[in-house]
Design an enzyme around this catalytic site. Structure first.
Site, PDB file in Angstrom:
ATOM      1  N   TYR A 251      -2.933  -4.788   0.331  1.00 59.19           N
ATOM      2  CA  TYR A 251      -3.898  -5.489   1.520  1.00 59.19           C
ATOM      3  C   TYR A 251      -4.753  -4.393   1.975  1.00 59.19           C
ATOM      4  O   TYR A 251      -4.340  -3.209   2.458  1.00 59.19           O
ATOM      5  CB  TYR A 251      -2.791  -6.001   2.633  1.00 59.19           C
ATOM      6  CG  TYR A 251      -1.774  -7.031   2.280  1.00 59.19           C
ATOM      7  CD1 TYR A 251      -2.124  -7.784   1.182  1.00 59.19           C
ATOM      8  CD2 TYR A 251      -0.814  -7.263   3.080  1.00 59.19           C
ATOM      9  CE1 TYR A 251      -1.260  -8.751   0.792  1.00 59.19           C
ATOM     10  CE2 TYR A 251      -0.127  -8.604   2.684  1.00 59.19           C
ATOM     11  CZ  TYR A 251      -0.393  -9.149   1.463  1.00 59.19           C
ATOM     12  OH  TYR A 251       0.662 -10.360   1.240  1.00 59.19           O
ATOM     13  N   SER A 252      -5.775  -4.775   1.941  1.00 59.88           N
ATOM     14  CA  SER A 252      -7.126  -4.044   2.322  1.00 59.88           C
ATOM     15  C   SER A 252      -6.980  -2.627   1.882  1.00 59.88           C
ATOM     16  O   SER A 252      -7.221  -1.591   2.474  1.00 59.88           O
ATOM     17  CB  SER A 252      -7.236  -4.215   3.814  1.00 59.88           C
ATOM     18  OG  SER A 252      -7.488  -5.317   4.229  1.00 59.88           O
TER      19      SER A 252
END
Length: 326
Positions: free
Chosen positions: A61-62
């Site tokens: 995630y990110s």
């Protein structure tokens, strides 16, 4: 807040899990709509105030920044022993032949990297994000067992795969005396109910906790069909999940609006109440980018749909192509 055991474990988790995919550095990774650290921290703090003790993120995630933001916030706001931190492994984190997947090399590298980003010595739940078709499942499962025995994860879980794959993995774990998957993070909401056919009955039979992702269909079940959000306009993955069934899904969304209006509550509460009342579900993973999203999630715990309301909500559903596994 209500707390329940995660599957056949002694671990108690809140009935709502805060999903942290919404928090990260917008310029890194595939989610330009995420909230940066300054704007993310109030959500984590508010979740704790509401009694949520269960937080889910992933290494991918990110580009790892979701883990970093979550780790720093929890360190500032709460004792480590009072929260349950879940993260995931599988996605590509760097270029090269061993930069992703579920090989022993990848797993043993990525657990250490996740612990570093989260600022903790262990995670409570370490999950395989998807099935790795290029690595023998035995290699993956033994590596996960070693992660548990090394004290770097308390429990292990899985996410988004075919029921036969999950049962195969459970059987191999049992045969070898390896740490067993205690949870399944699968895709379940009023717009996608294919997990009712095989995965949910399997989890109930095997004593596996179910922690669904996207219980409100990435926001589609929380607003009128014609309305859009900043996220929906930028969410390429979301479009792959829903474009093929748009007309049928529109009718389901209208049913949610109908039941919500009759009760005088927001649509989000009805959509989440349906997931919460689904047999076998432990703790839906809720994303929040506005503070009222958390309040809606908590209020949904008090809503228990009548059989007639569930029938109304489910009446227009049609079988969907299986998605979300890749």
């Amino acid at each position: 807040m209500d707390y329940v055991k995660l599957g056949h474990t002694g671990l108690q988790v809140s009935r709502i899990c805060l999903g942290c995919m919404s928090y990260g550095v917008p310029e890194r990774g595939n989610h330009p709509w995420v909230l940066d650290e300054e704007h993310s921290r109030p959500f984590i703090k508010r979740a704790l105030e509401l009694g949520i003790n269960f937080f889910d993120t992933a290494n991918v995630y990110s580009d790892g920044t979701s883990e970093e933001i979550l780790g720093r916030a929890l360190k500032d706001f709460v004792s480590r022993d009072d929260v349950v931190i879940a993260t995931k492994v599988h996605g590509r984190m760097r270029p090269g032949p061993n930069g992703g997947g579920l090989s022993r090399k990848a797993i043993l590298t990525e657990i250490d990297q996740s612990l570093r980003r989260l600022g903790t010595d262990y995670v409570d739940l370490y999950q395989i994000h998807r099935w790795d078709y290029e690595t023998p499942i035995e290699e993956t499962l033994e590596a996960l067992h070693d992660v548990v025995k090394a004290g770097k994860a308390r429990y292990i879980g899985a996410s988004s795969m075919h029921a036969w794959q999950f049962m195969k993995a459970l059987a191999i774990q049992d045969q070898n005396g390896w740490a067993r998957f205690v949870s399944m993070q699968d895709y379940l909401n009023l717009l996608y109910r294919e997990e009712e056919r095989e995965m949910l009955p399997l989890c109930r039979e095997e004593g596996v906790g179910v922690i669904p992702w996207s219980p409100m269909a990435r926001g589609r079940l929380t607003r009128a069909w014609a309305e859009a959000s900043h996220r929906s306009e930028l969410d390429a993955f979301g479009r792959t999940l829903y474009e093929a069934t748009a007309e049928a899904d529109r009718q389901v969304v209208e049913r949610v609006a109908q039941v919500a209006a009759s009760r005088g509550v927001p649509m989000a509460q009805i959509a989440l109440a349906w997931v919460l009342d689904t047999p076998g579900v432990t703790s839906p993973i809720v994303g929040a980018t506005k503070l009222h999203h958390l309040d809606d999630a908590i209020d949904a715990l008090a809503i228990h749909l009548t059989p007639e309301e569930r029938q109304t909500l489910e009446a227009d559903y049609v079988p969907h192509p299986v998605v979300g596994f890749r």
